[in-house]
Design a protein around this motif. Structure first.
Motif, PDB file in Angstrom:
ATOM      1  N   LYS A  94       0.826  -1.203   0.000  1.00  0.00           N
ATOM      2  CA  LYS A  94       0.000   0.000   0.000  1.00  0.00           C
ATOM      3  C   LYS A  94       0.871   1.268   0.000  1.00  0.00           C
ATOM      4  CE  LYS A  94      -4.077   1.667   2.307  1.00  0.00           C
ATOM      5  NZ  LYS A  94      -4.786   1.658   3.570  1.00  0.00           N
ATOM      6  N   ASN A  98       1.304   3.937  -3.144  1.00  0.00           N
ATOM      7  CA  ASN A  98       0.940   5.325  -2.898  1.00  0.00           C
ATOM      8  C   ASN A  98       2.096   6.271  -3.231  1.00  0.00           C
ATOM      9  OD1 ASN A  98      -1.089   7.063  -1.967  1.00  0.00           O
ATOM     10  ND2 ASN A  98       0.011   7.324  -0.031  1.00  0.00           N
ATOM     11  N   MET A 101       2.594   6.682  -6.962  1.00  0.00           N
ATOM     12  CA  MET A 101       1.592   7.612  -7.490  1.00  0.00           C
ATOM     13  C   MET A 101       1.972   9.072  -7.212  1.00  0.00           C
ATOM     14  SD  MET A 101      -2.417   7.863  -6.521  1.00  0.00           S
ATOM     15  CE  MET A 101      -2.177   8.963  -5.142  1.00  0.00           C
ATOM     16  N   TRP A 102       2.330   9.360  -5.973  1.00  0.00           N
ATOM     17  CA  TRP A 102       2.643  10.752  -5.616  1.00  0.00           C
ATOM     18  C   TRP A 102       3.973  11.226  -6.199  1.00  0.00           C
ATOM     19  CZ3 TRP A 102      -0.294  14.530  -3.895  1.00  0.00           C
ATOM     20  CH2 TRP A 102      -1.513  14.199  -3.294  1.00  0.00           C
ATOM     21  N   SER A 107      -1.006   7.008 -12.541  1.00  0.00           N
ATOM     22  CA  SER A 107      -2.336   6.787 -11.971  1.00  0.00           C
ATOM     23  C   SER A 107      -2.265   5.696 -10.891  1.00  0.00           C
ATOM     24  CB  SER A 107      -3.321   6.360 -13.063  1.00  0.00           C
ATOM     25  OG  SER A 107      -3.035   5.046 -13.486  1.00  0.00           O
ATOM     26  N   ALA A 108      -3.198   5.760  -9.943  1.00  0.00           N
ATOM     27  CA  ALA A 108      -3.204   4.784  -8.847  1.00  0.00           C
ATOM     28  C   ALA A 108      -3.285   3.371  -9.410  1.00  0.00           C
ATOM     29  CB  ALA A 108      -4.388   5.061  -7.920  1.00  0.00           C
ATOM     30  N   SER A 111       0.040   2.472 -10.893  1.00  0.00           N
ATOM     31  CA  SER A 111       1.055   2.336  -9.838  1.00  0.00           C
ATOM     32  C   SER A 111       0.916   0.964  -9.178  1.00  0.00           C
ATOM     33  CB  SER A 111       0.899   3.442  -8.785  1.00  0.00           C
ATOM     34  OG  SER A 111       1.065   4.713  -9.385  1.00  0.00           O
ATOM     35  N   TRP A 329      -5.012   9.926  -8.705  1.00  0.00           N
ATOM     36  CA  TRP A 329      -5.861   9.075  -7.857  1.00  0.00           C
ATOM     37  C   TRP A 329      -7.284   8.932  -8.407  1.00  0.00           C
ATOM     38  CZ3 TRP A 329      -3.535  13.604  -6.225  1.00  0.00           C
ATOM     39  CH2 TRP A 329      -4.349  14.730  -6.229  1.00  0.00           C
TER      40      TRP A 329
END
Ligand code: G3H
Length: 499
Positions: A94, A98, A101-102, A107-108, A111, A329
Motif C-alpha cells: 500500500k 501510494n 503515485m505521488w 495513476s493509482a 502504480s 488518484w
C-alpha cells in the motif's frame, strides 16, 4: 510527507544529518497564497563522494573478489533470502503504491500494476533460476575431459532505474544481479526515490550485510566518481543513451566494465492502407499515451499511408477526446501531470518548432478545464517532416507526431536510418505486404509488433534494442544470463571419475 534520513550501507541503516533535497510531486494544488504549486511530499539525503565511496566499498567487501558469503552461497540459499525479501515487500504494498503515485504522477491503477508486475517478475525470475542450466552445476564429458559448468557472478553492480518505472525497472536489473551472486550499489531515480524507503529494512534483514547498498546523490556528481574508481564491474542502467555513453567512458579500463543498458527509443507505427482503422486507432492511442507517453516503448511516431491519413486522424482525435485528464488518484484517469515544468516546456518547444516548420496541432487542447501547471494535454501534430524536433527526437511525453508516407520503402527507411532500434508496430491486413516489412525490420529493431502497440511485456519475452537503444537483453531468463558468466571446473577423465 516522508523525510528520509537514512541510507542502507554495509547492513546498517546509517542516519544522515547533512544536506537534503525536497521532493515535489508532479501533482499541483492551490496554495493559501492562491498560487498553483507542486505539492511537497518529502525529502531525502544529498550525499557526496565520501558517502558513495562508503557504499561502494561495502559492496566490494561483501563481494570480496568472489570469496564473500553472498557470491559463494548456494543458489537455494540466495533464493531463500530473496523469498524473504518478497514476503516483506508484499506487506508494504500500500505504501509503495501510494508513493509511486505521488512521486511520479502515475495513476493509482497503474502504480498498483507496477508493484504487482514487479512481484510477479521476481517470482518468475526465481523459477527461471531454478531451471537455468540446471541451476548452478552441470556436468559434461567431452573428449576425455570432465567438466562442471557453473553460472558465476560478475562482481559489483551499479544499478540505476528510470523515473517512469522507478520500482519495476530498477528491479529488472537489481533482482537478477542479486540472485546471480553479485553485490550491488543502487541509486534510485531522481523522481522515484522515496518509494524505496519502506523497503530499506527489508533489504537490510533479508540479505547479508553489504550485499545491497543505497546512495542518494546527484547522479552527475557521484556516479562518474564511482565509475572512475574502477571498482564497479557492471553498469546496469535504464535511462538515457547520452548518460550511458558518458558514464561508460569514466571507467579507467572500459574493457573491464560490462554494461547492461535500456536506453532511448523512437518506436514507430507503420499504418498500411488496408489497416483495420478502429483497431489501429485504439492501439496507437494506447501505445502513444499510456502513462502520458512516458515509456521507452511508447509509439513516438505514427507513419500513416497517405491514402488513409484523413480518416485515421479524424478517428484518432475523436478517441483522444474521450481520454480523461486529471489527478492520478482519480478512477479511470488517462492523462496525469508530468514530473516538472521542464517537461511541459519541452513539449511546448517541440510543438512550436513543428508549427514554425509547417505542421499544425490537429486536436483541441484545452485539457477539459483541468488546471495544473504540470499537466500537458496531448497534442496530435501533423504533418511532421524531417528537420522538425519531433521527427527524430524522443519526446517522452504526450505528443503524437504523425507523418504521411506514399510507399513502403519510405516507411522502412524511417526505421533503418534511425539512431534507435527498439521496436516497431505494423498495422495492416495483407500478409504479403506485412511480410515484406517484417523480415527487414526484425533485423533493425528487436521486436516487430503486428496489429498491436509496442510494449515490453510479457516479461518472459526478450526485451532488447539495437543501435542507441540498448545493450544486453532483459527478460526473466535473459537477465539472469546478463548478470552471470558460464565458468567451469575441468579435469582429465580418469578411471576413477569414470567409475
Ligand atoms: O519505459 C520503458 C519500459 O520498458 C516500458 O515498459 O512497455 O511494459 O510499459 P512497458
Amino acid at each position: 510527507p516522508i523525510h528520509q534520513r537514512v541510507s542502507l550501507v554495509d547492513g546498517e541503516l546509517k542516519s544522515w544529518d547533512g544536506q537534503c533535497k525536497t521532493v515535489l510531486s508532479p501533482v499541483c494544488v492551490r496554495a493559501a497564497s492562491g498560487e498553483v504549486e507542486q505539492v511537497e511530499i518529502g525529502s531525502y539525503p544529498v550525499m557526496g563522494e565520501s558517502e558513495s565511496d562508503a557504499a561502494l566499498d561495502a559492496a566490494v567487501r561483501a563481494y570480496d573478489h568472489g570469496r564473500g558469503e553472498w557470491p559463494t552461497m548456494t543458489v537455494a540459499q540466495r533464493i531463500a533470502c530473496m523469498q524473504d525479501f518478497i514476503r516483506q515487500m508484499a506487506a508494504r504494498r500500500k505504501e509503495v503504491v501510494n508513493l509511486i503515485m505521488w512521486e511520479i504522477g502515475k495513476s493509482a491503477a497503474d502504480s498498483a500494476k507496477e508493484f504487482d508486475r514487479t512481484i510477479t517478475y521476481m517470482v518468475q525470475t526465481i523459477d527461471a533460476l531454478k531451471d537455468l542450466d540446471n541451476s548452478n552445476s552441470r556436468f559434461v564429458i567431452n573428449e576425455h575431459t570432465i567438466g562442471q559448468i557453473r553460472r558465476t557472478p560478475l562482481g559489483v553492480v551499479l544499478c540505476m532505474g528510470p523515473y517512469n518505472y522507478p520500482l519495476n525497472e530498477t528491479f529488472a536489473t537489481l533482482i537478477p544481479a542479486l540472485l546471480m551472486g553479485n553485490t550491488v550499489v543502487f541509486k534510485p531515480p531522481q523522481y522515484g526515490t522515496l518509494l524505496f524507503e519502506p523497503l530499506l529494512d527489508a533489504f537490510r534483514t533479508a540479505f547479508p550485510k553489504g550485499v545491497i547498498n543505497t546512495i542518494y546523490a546527484p547522479g552527475a556528481v557521484v556516479v562518474p566518481h564511482m565509475l572512475a574508481s574502477g571498482k564497479i564491474d557492471v553498469l546496469a542502467l535504464i535511462g538515457s543513451s547520452k548518460v550511458a555513453d558518458h558514464l561508460k567512458k569514466q571507467h579507467p579500463k572500459s574493457h573491464r566494465l560490462r554494461a547492461i543498458l535500456g536506453l532511448d527509443a523512437k518506436n514507430a507505427a507503420i499504418v498500411l492502407p488496408d489497416a483495420d482503422l478502429e483497431l489501429t486507432v485504439k492501439e496507437c492511442l494506447l501505445g502513444a499515451l499510456s502513462f502520458n507517453g512516458q515509456r521507452c516503448t511508447a509509439l513516438k511516431m505514427l507513419l500513416v499511408h497517405r491514402s488513409i491519413v484523413e480518416p485515421f486522424l479524424k478517428r484518432f482525435v475523436e478517441e483522444l477526446g474521450k481520454l480523461k485528464v486529471g489527478m492520478p488518484w482519480e478512477a479511470g484517469v488517462n492523462i496525469t501531470p508530468l514530473p516538472g515544468m521542464h517537461r511541459t516546456a519541452y513539449m511546448t518547444a517541440a510543438i512550436d518548432d513543428a508549427k514554425a516548420k509547417g505542421a499544425t496541432v490537429v486536436n483541441e487542447s484545452d485539457g477539459g478545464g483541468v488546471f495544473c501547471k504540470t499537466l500537458f494535454y496531448p497534442a496530435v501534430v501533423y504533418p511532421v517532416t524531417e528537420g522538425m524536433m519531433l521527427y527524430r527526437e524522443e519526446q517522452f511525453g504526450p505528443l503524437i507526431p504523425v507523418a504521411p508516407f506514399d510507399d513502403l520503402e519510405t516507411a522502412l527507411d524511417y526505421v533503418i536510418t534511425s539512431d534507435h532500434g527498439q521496436q516497431v508496430s505494423i498495422f495492416g491486413q495483407n500478409p504479403e505486404q506485412i511480410g515484406e516489412l517484417v523480415d527487414p525490420l526484425v533485423n533493425q529493431v528487436c521486436r516487430v509488433n503486428l496489429n498491436c502497440q509496442c510494449q515490453r511485456g510479457p516479461d518472459t519475452f526478450p526485451f532488447a534494442g539495437r543501435k542507441d537503444s540498448a545493450e544486453g537483453t532483459l527478460s526473466v531468463t535473459d537477465a539472469l544470463r546478463c548478470f552471470s558468466i558460464r565458468s567451469m571446473v575441468a579435469a582429465k577423465e580418469t578411471d576413477a571419475s569414470k567409475a
